[in-house]
Design an enzyme around this catalytic site. Structure first.
Site, mmCIF file in Angstrom:
data_model
loop_
_atom_site.group_PDB
_atom_site.id
_atom_site.type_symbol
_atom_site.label_atom_id
_atom_site.label_comp_id
_atom_site.label_asym_id
_atom_site.label_seq_id
_atom_site.Cartn_x
_atom_site.Cartn_y
_atom_site.Cartn_z
ATOM 1 N N LYS A 70 16.761 -3.500 11.553
ATOM 2 C CA LYS A 70 15.627 -3.828 10.676
ATOM 3 C C LYS A 70 15.929 -5.143 9.995
ATOM 4 O O LYS A 70 17.095 -5.526 9.847
ATOM 5 C CB LYS A 70 15.459 -2.746 9.604
ATOM 6 C CG LYS A 70 14.063 -2.710 9.010
ATOM 7 C CD LYS A 70 13.122 -1.982 9.924
ATOM 8 C CE LYS A 70 11.742 -1.852 9.362
ATOM 9 N NZ LYS A 70 10.927 -0.979 10.215
ATOM 10 N N GLY A 126 -5.663 7.975 4.603
ATOM 11 C CA GLY A 126 -5.594 6.593 5.071
ATOM 12 C C GLY A 126 -6.590 6.435 6.197
ATOM 13 O O GLY A 126 -6.967 7.428 6.863
ATOM 14 N N GLY A 156 -6.345 3.442 8.409
ATOM 15 C CA GLY A 156 -5.876 2.204 9.031
ATOM 16 C C GLY A 156 -5.444 2.482 10.456
ATOM 17 O O GLY A 156 -5.898 3.456 11.075
ATOM 18 N N ASN A 157 -4.511 1.688 10.966
ATOM 19 C CA ASN A 157 -4.122 1.796 12.380
ATOM 20 C C ASN A 157 -3.603 3.189 12.747
ATOM 21 O O ASN A 157 -4.128 3.841 13.651
ATOM 22 C CB ASN A 157 -3.066 0.715 12.678
ATOM 23 C CG ASN A 157 -2.580 0.783 14.114
ATOM 24 O OD1 ASN A 157 -1.806 1.651 14.470
ATOM 25 N ND2 ASN A 157 -3.065 -0.105 14.955
ATOM 26 N N ALA A 158 -2.577 3.649 12.036
ATOM 27 C CA ALA A 158 -1.917 4.908 12.421
ATOM 28 C C ALA A 158 -2.859 6.102 12.287
ATOM 29 O O ALA A 158 -2.914 6.974 13.172
ATOM 30 C CB ALA A 158 -0.671 5.114 11.562
HETATM 31 P P1 NAD Z 1 -2.701 -0.043 7.855
HETATM 32 O O1 NAD Z 1 -2.554 -1.147 6.883
HETATM 33 O O2 NAD Z 1 -3.411 -0.270 9.130
HETATM 34 O O3 NAD Z 1 -3.453 1.187 7.125
HETATM 35 C C1 NAD Z 1 -3.078 1.701 5.904
HETATM 36 C C2 NAD Z 1 -4.243 2.516 5.353
HETATM 37 O O4 NAD Z 1 -3.829 3.174 4.169
HETATM 38 C C3 NAD Z 1 -5.469 1.687 4.980
HETATM 39 O O5 NAD Z 1 -6.627 2.340 5.421
HETATM 40 C C4 NAD Z 1 -5.432 1.687 3.464
HETATM 41 O O6 NAD Z 1 -6.724 1.562 2.879
HETATM 42 C C5 NAD Z 1 -4.868 3.062 3.209
HETATM 43 N N1 NAD Z 1 -4.387 3.222 1.840
HETATM 44 C C6 NAD Z 1 -3.748 2.331 1.055
HETATM 45 N N2 NAD Z 1 -3.537 2.871 -0.154
HETATM 46 C C7 NAD Z 1 -4.064 4.123 -0.114
HETATM 47 C C8 NAD Z 1 -4.179 5.176 -1.054
HETATM 48 N N3 NAD Z 1 -3.715 5.045 -2.296
HETATM 49 N N4 NAD Z 1 -4.767 6.339 -0.663
HETATM 50 C C9 NAD Z 1 -5.241 6.484 0.592
HETATM 51 N N5 NAD Z 1 -5.168 5.516 1.510
HETATM 52 C C10 NAD Z 1 -4.596 4.356 1.164
HETATM 53 O O7 NAD Z 1 -1.231 0.511 8.080
HETATM 54 P P2 NAD Z 1 -0.669 1.363 9.302
HETATM 55 O O8 NAD Z 1 -0.061 0.449 10.281
HETATM 56 O O9 NAD Z 1 -1.684 2.354 9.725
HETATM 57 O O10 NAD Z 1 0.556 2.090 8.567
HETATM 58 C C11 NAD Z 1 0.346 3.269 7.794
HETATM 59 C C12 NAD Z 1 1.635 4.050 7.750
HETATM 60 O O11 NAD Z 1 2.059 4.342 9.071
HETATM 61 C C13 NAD Z 1 2.823 3.307 7.089
HETATM 62 O O12 NAD Z 1 3.633 4.257 6.438
HETATM 63 C C14 NAD Z 1 3.566 2.744 8.300
HETATM 64 O O13 NAD Z 1 4.939 2.509 8.005
HETATM 65 C C15 NAD Z 1 3.387 3.877 9.274
HETATM 66 N N6 NAD Z 1 3.628 3.469 10.661
HETATM 67 C C16 NAD Z 1 2.755 2.657 11.301
HETATM 68 C C17 NAD Z 1 3.024 2.254 12.595
HETATM 69 C C18 NAD Z 1 2.070 1.374 13.372
HETATM 70 O O14 NAD Z 1 2.352 1.104 14.549
HETATM 71 N N7 NAD Z 1 0.962 0.956 12.793
HETATM 72 C C19 NAD Z 1 4.211 2.685 13.249
HETATM 73 C C20 NAD Z 1 5.085 3.540 12.561
HETATM 74 C C21 NAD Z 1 4.773 3.917 11.254
#
Ligand code: NAD
Length: 424
Positions: free
Chosen positions: A111, A226, A228-230
């Protein structure tokens, strides 16, 4: 709030797994806990105003017994400053070692990052590029397709990955090396399915958990924390498997649609309005109401530390697929285990991302590229095996899935180490 030390948490998890595996030798435990190498770097950048600013960068290489180090590069400024980030990077590199091992991806854990918040500070594109290329030049001697393969993380994207790859290539005498880094855009060697990987992998895990619990996915209710992506791709693929999303949230609030909604429709709404709140036919609810909504599947897919002991007692779901990293506090785990909620721990549930990063690296090394379906199928096979192996360890030792996943991962790293031993 005083944050707990992330590397102490990572250390405790390794020690707990060692207890189950019967490893008493302190030297062996130290070997598994401590990172192989930690670099702290001076990253000087000429800013747009002509002045020099010195940033602090890191790369931590935790363990490479099973393959080259693998892990993201984040540009972030956590509360607690540079010292806290140092411990966080160490912990995250350790978790990458276990994440790769649990799904049997032949890579180790790493990391890195820079202490900077490019969004808050509004760095220009030029400043970002000079920062990224300067950082890349500093880590160039320790990364490479057979050594350490970084990836995007918080506030870094395919653009930064391309700049790091390009800097590395130029510094190695134009030796084209797309496998130096993953998470690249498709035209420069990225993999199909990488964008959906985390949610898709989580959906595969949840499908297998439902089979174990004999829950029908058809009509199963899904709650997404949430959007977002995940979380959206978790929802979208569960929907394709027959489930029905009934609640979702984002930073602006949470909504419930008792009769269910289509993920794409809510995405269209969020793209237009900037939030899920106000979606036609929905009712606004609190975060606690969202998490404790009666459902079959809960996907905490946004933030850390969401499920504490008090929330855990009130949960009404059967399966938790932890798309986010660290959404459950340690105090909640025994409660969830007692309630027989099937928790798919983060290192397994969100490992689709690293699985496809691994497949991107394999394609780069071969110089031959697979279709979306081929990539997804290969990832599915690793993830499903990871889930089944975790579940059988959990049953054998009568421990929760989180501990079981760590026991599986630590056992696999140990096995590789024992074959090689210490040299010289
Ligand atoms: P992202 O930025 O695409 O989405 C995050 C989402 O969380 C957004 O919709 C945002 O509005 C929402 N959010 C923020 N604050 C909030 C709150 N107080 N209450 C509810 N929702 C809230 O991020 P992502 O890539 O989807 O990542 C989300 C999680 O998944 C993180 O913990 C990340 O480490 C983990 N993760 C993601 C990936 C990946 O490939 N995207 C891989 C492994 C782990």
């Amino acid at each position: 709030m005083v944050k707990s030390d992330p590397f102490d948490n990572a250390t405790k998890q390794v020690n707990d797994a060692c207890d189950v595996l019967g490893i008493k030798d302190k030297g062996l435990r130290d070997y598994l806990i401590m990172p192989n190498r930690f670099l702290r770097l001076k990253v000087p950048v000429k800013m747009d105003n002509g002045k020099i600013r010195v940033f602090t960068g890191f790369r931590c290489q935790h363990n490479n017994d099973r393959g080259p180090y693998k892990g993201g590069i984040r540009y972030f400024d956590p509360e607690g400053g540079v010292k806290y980030m140092e411990r966080e990077v160490m912990a995250l590199s350790s978790w990458m070692t276990w994440k790769c091992a649990v799904v049997d991806v032949p890579l180790g854990g790493g990391k890195g990052g820079i202490f900077v918040n490019p969004k808050k500070e509004k760095l220009s594109d030029g400043e970002m590029e000079r920062l990224t290329r300067q950082f890349a030049s500093k880590i160039a001697e320790v990364i490479g397709p057979q050594k350490d393969i970084p990836a995007p993380d918080v506030y870094t994207t395919g653009r930064e990955m391309t700049q790091i790859m390009d800097t590395f290539t130029k510094m190695s005498g134009n030796n084209y090396s797309p496998g130096t880094i993953t998470g690249k855009p498709i035209p420069v060697g990225g993999s199909l399915a990488r964008n959906v990987a985390t949610g898709l992998g989580n959906a595969y895990c949840i499908r297998e958990a439902a089979k174990i619990l004999k829950i029908k996915l058809k009509g199963a209710r899904v709650v997404l924390q949430g959007f977002g992506n995940a979380s959206t791709f978790s929802g979208e693929y569960l929907e394709k498997m027959g489930a029905k999303c009934i609640a979702a949230s984002d930073s602006k609030g949470s909504i419930l649609v008792s009769k269910g909604f289509k993920v794409q429709k809510l995405l269209d709404w969020k793209n237009k309005k900037g939030t899920v709140v106000g979606f036609p036919g929905s009712r606004k609810i609190s975060t606690e109401q969202l998490l404790t909504t009666k459902c079959e599947i809960l996907v905490p897919g946004a933030l850390e530390n969401q499920i504490n002991a008090s929330i855990a007692k009130k949960l009404q779901c059967k399966i938790i697929g932890e798309a986010a990293n660290g959404p459950t506090l340690p105090e909640a785990d025994p409660i969830l285990y007692k309630k027989k909620i099937f928790v798919i721990p983060d290192i397994l549930a969100n490992s689709g991302g690293v699985c496809i990063s691994y497949l991107e690296w394999v394609q780069n090394n071969m110089g031959y590229y697979w279709s979306f379906d081929e990539v997804a199928k290969k990832m599915e096979s690793n993830i499903v095996r990871g889930l089944k192996d975790t579940h059988s360890i959990s049953k054998k030792h009568k421990i929760d899935n989180r501990k079981a996943a760590m026991v599986l991962a630590v056992g696999r790293v140990l096995e590789a180490f024992e074959h090689k031993g210490i040299w010289p």
